[in-house]
Design a protein around this motif. Structure first.
Motif, PDB file in Angstrom:
ATOM      1  N   THR A  73       0.829  -1.207   0.000  1.00 23.78           N
ATOM      2  CA  THR A  73       0.000   0.000   0.000  1.00 23.78           C
ATOM      3  C   THR A  73       0.863   1.256   0.000  1.00 23.78           C
ATOM      4  O   THR A  73       2.039   1.226   0.343  1.00 23.78           O
ATOM      5  N   THR A  74       0.237   2.368  -0.363  1.00 26.80           N
ATOM      6  CA  THR A  74       0.885   3.680  -0.301  1.00 26.80           C
ATOM      7  C   THR A  74       0.837   4.187   1.143  1.00 26.80           C
ATOM      8  O   THR A  74       0.202   3.574   2.003  1.00 26.80           O
ATOM      9  N   ALA A  75       1.465   5.324   1.396  1.00 26.53           N
ATOM     10  CA  ALA A  75       1.459   5.916   2.737  1.00 26.53           C
ATOM     11  C   ALA A  75       0.039   6.199   3.232  1.00 26.53           C
ATOM     12  O   ALA A  75      -0.237   6.146   4.432  1.00 26.53           O
ATOM     13  N   SER A  76      -0.876   6.445   2.281  1.00 31.68           N
ATOM     14  CA  SER A  76      -2.262   6.726   2.669  1.00 31.68           C
ATOM     15  C   SER A  76      -3.086   5.452   2.899  1.00 31.68           C
ATOM     16  O   SER A  76      -4.246   5.535   3.291  1.00 31.68           O
ATOM     17  N   GLY A  77      -2.510   4.294   2.633  1.00 26.12           N
ATOM     18  CA  GLY A  77      -3.222   3.033   2.845  1.00 26.12           C
ATOM     19  C   GLY A  77      -3.879   2.469   1.605  1.00 26.12           C
ATOM     20  O   GLY A  77      -4.434   1.366   1.644  1.00 26.12           O
ATOM     21  N   ALA A  78      -3.840   3.183   0.483  1.00 24.10           N
ATOM     22  CA  ALA A  78      -4.420   2.677  -0.775  1.00 24.10           C
ATOM     23  C   ALA A  78      -3.490   1.599  -1.361  1.00 24.10           C
ATOM     24  O   ALA A  78      -2.270   1.658  -1.192  1.00 24.10           O
ATOM     25  N   ASP A  95       3.138   3.663  -8.510  1.00 25.42           N
ATOM     26  CA  ASP A  95       3.643   3.940  -7.169  1.00 25.42           C
ATOM     27  C   ASP A  95       5.051   3.407  -6.904  1.00 25.42           C
ATOM     28  O   ASP A  95       5.568   3.537  -5.800  1.00 25.42           O
TER      29      ASP A  95
END
Length: 175
Positions: free
Chosen positions: A97-102, A108
């Motif tokens: 996931t990305t830092a935002s949780g997506a 990415d």
């Protein structure tokens, strides 16, 4: 001579070869393989249960043994031997996931390349991290974890792989 795969011939119950794969003349394909978006050179042999991803390139007269994973960004030059169950890695810091949780997408992260030079041999069960070059006619011992460049004609082994010696002459068959 390299040519695109005929999709009608390429996909059956034992082999999955996408139409964007380029196969050289005389390529031998084992059962239960998955090839997409890659290029395979003349007279190369691909063993069973192998996956080769898009933007990977395999040279001429190579042998890719069973259960090997060759990911995007890997280039294997002519006459190389890849043992059973060799794993290539193309991301130094993988995340789901990305830092935002997506969930991450292809946008990415960046593919990190790996180069296996002409005539190199990689033993069964080795793991090859990204951003390395395995030198011409080098030998990587079975089970090794390659974390940095391997010099030409070097024999390396271990975790992390370390130079054991340099080959001064080509070993004869059977030695």
């Amino acid at each position: 001579m390299m040519s695109k795969v005929d999709a009608a011939v390429a996909v059956n119950e034992h082999v999955a070869v996408a139409p964007d794969v380029t196969l050289g003349a005389g390529v031998t394909l084992g059962k239960f393989i998955n090839l997409y978006g890659c290029a395979i050179g003349d007279e190369t042999r691909i063993g069973p249960f192998v996956e080769i991803q898009r933007n990977a390139t395999i040279g001429r007269r190579c042998k890719i043994s069973s259960h090997t994973f060759i990911c995007e960004g890997v280039t294997i030059e002519d006459h190389a031997f890849i043992g059973h169950g060799v794993m290539f890695i193309n991301d130094s810091y993988p995340r789901a996931t990305t830092a935002s949780g997506a969930l991450q997408t292809a946008h990415d992260w960046k593919v990190e390349p790996t180069l296996v030079r002409k005539g190199a041999s990689i033993g069964s069960g080795a793991t090859i991290l990204s951003n390395v070059v395995i030198g011409e006619r080098a030998i990587v011992g079975a089970g090794s974890v390659v974390t940095r460049d391997v010099p030409a004609h070097a024999v390396v082994a271990g975790n992390p792989a370390r130079v054991l010696r340099l080959l001064t002459t080509e070993p004869r068959s059977g030695e």
